[in-house]
Scaffold this active site. Structure first.
Site: not given
Ligand code: GLY
Length: 390
Positions: A173, A112
């Site tokens: 993501d 992230d």
């Molecule tokens: N991991 C990013 C989201 O929950 O969209």
């Protein structure tokens, strides 16, 4: 007496009528948004507790440390409000909150990095393009993120948890973290970051999409030979469903990947997934999606404003590449519909958030139908992108 009673009735009906009307009317966006922005000015900086969402039942702000994937959005919101208002007080706060994230540049336990570093330091660099310190932090973060790349698979590993079931999970993501890598190459002229980003995007393009151009949430790989072990969901309704925020990350991610590569296959995928999204029978009239296109009780399901905001922002960029009015129409419709009392948080609530009705993690029953920091981030980005376009 009769006369007084009559007068009272008239006054009461006028009051009732005006209240009813007020609900239906769009907010005067400038005034209402400014009221929300001022809540950010009154919120005390705390290096260990980033506001992530608001629990409206408990009337409590959920706060997280900088290692949380959402930590960068709060400083990012301050940077963007500064850009919208030109009020230097927001800039001061943005600088302070951004500095609290610096240590994350060494955190190799997560993919992230882009969300955390690029939403904070990246936004800061946009405002102060010669800030060498911010450039160095972005570069160090890109190096750390690159350590999670597996050449055999051609992807950056997403999560380290659930090792019992997953060998090398990659989530859609993760496309969002590529912006950090592309920018790191632009800053340093070291092409290795760009190459990793392209390989990751190509592997995602090959394995995450279905026939109908929706995408799965998680693809789990065998890190020894690159074979696919499973395709599953973590935050969606089920493995076959179209989790709405996942579709949004795909649309935004491939539009952004096209920006840096001009590779037509990325543009093609972004357009195809937009078509899936915009033409879906379960997309409500106002354009604000339910949390999963296949959620079982539509229309009695929570919305996810954050997903709508991500798409609205991405579609302004996609419009610039294609000049297809359908895209910009969605972004404008989204902005118009969220700037109403149905979606803007009441000015009575002190928490530093703007929009209601985002859904974080439905299977975990976490952050359902609440204000969430990244919903605001992409909403503000949409406002800024539309302003720039006009
Ligand atoms: N991991 C990013 C989201 O929950 O969209």
């Amino acid at each position: 007496m009769k006369k007084h009673l009559f007068k009272l009735c008239i006054i009461l009906s006028c009051l009732l009528f005006s209240c009813k009307n007020e609900k239906k009317e769009p907010y005067n966006s400038y005034k209402e948004l400014n009221k929300r922005y001022t809540k950010f000015l009154k919120y005390e900086p705390d290096s260990l507790a980033f506001p992530r969402s608001y629990d409206s039942k408990k009337e409590k702000i959920k706060k997280v440390p900088s290692k949380d994937w959402t930590s960068g959005f709060y400083p990012g919101n301050l940077w963007q409000i500064y850009e919208l208002t030109n009020n230097a007080d927001y800039r001061e706060l943005a600088i302070k909150w951004t500095s609290f994230i610096e240590k994350e540049k060494f955190n190799d336990k997560t993919h992230d990095m882009g969300f955390k570093i690029f939403s904070s330091f990246g936004q800061g660099l946009k405002q102060d393009q010669n800030n060498q310190k911010y450039k160095d932090i972005i570069l160090k973060s890109a190096q750390t993120l690159s350590s999670r790349f597996n050449e055999t698979i051609g992807s950056i590993r997403s999560w380290d948890f659930n090792k019992k079931n997953w060998a090398f999970p990659v989530i859609i993501d993760n496309m969002m973290n590529l912006e950090l890598l592309f920018e790191a190459t632009r800053i340093s002229k070291d092409s290795s970051f760009h190459k990793i980003a392209v390989k990751h995007a190509n592997t995602t393009l090959k394995n995450h999409f279905r026939e109908d151009n929706s995408c799965v949430h998680v693809v789990d790989y065998n890190p020894q030979n690159g074979a696919i072990r499973s395709k599953i969901t973590h935050q969606g309704y089920n493995d076959a469903s179209a989790w709405v925020r996942g579709q949004s990350w795909a649309i935004y991610g491939f539009t952004m990947a096209y920006r840096y590569t001009k590779d037509e296959k990325y543009l093609k995928q972004a357009k195809a997934t937009v078509a899936f999204f915009l033409n879906h029978k379960n997309l409500p009239e106002d354009g604000i999606p339910y949390w999963d296109f296949d959620a079982p009780n539509i229309p009695n399901e929570p919305r996810d404003v954050s997903a709508g905001a991500i798409v609205a922002s991405a579609l302004i960029e996609l419009y610039e590449y294609t000049k297809d009015e359908t895209y910009i129409d969605y972004s404008k419709k989204f902005l118009k519909n969220v700037q109403t009392s149905n979606y803007i948080l009441s000015s009575d609530i002190k928490a530093p958030f703007i929009l209601k009705h985002s859904t974080g993690n439905w299977p975990k029953k976490d952050e359902i139908d609440e204000p969430i920091v990244y919903g605001d981030y992409y909403f503000l980005e949409t406002l800024l992108r539309l302003k720039a376009l006009q």
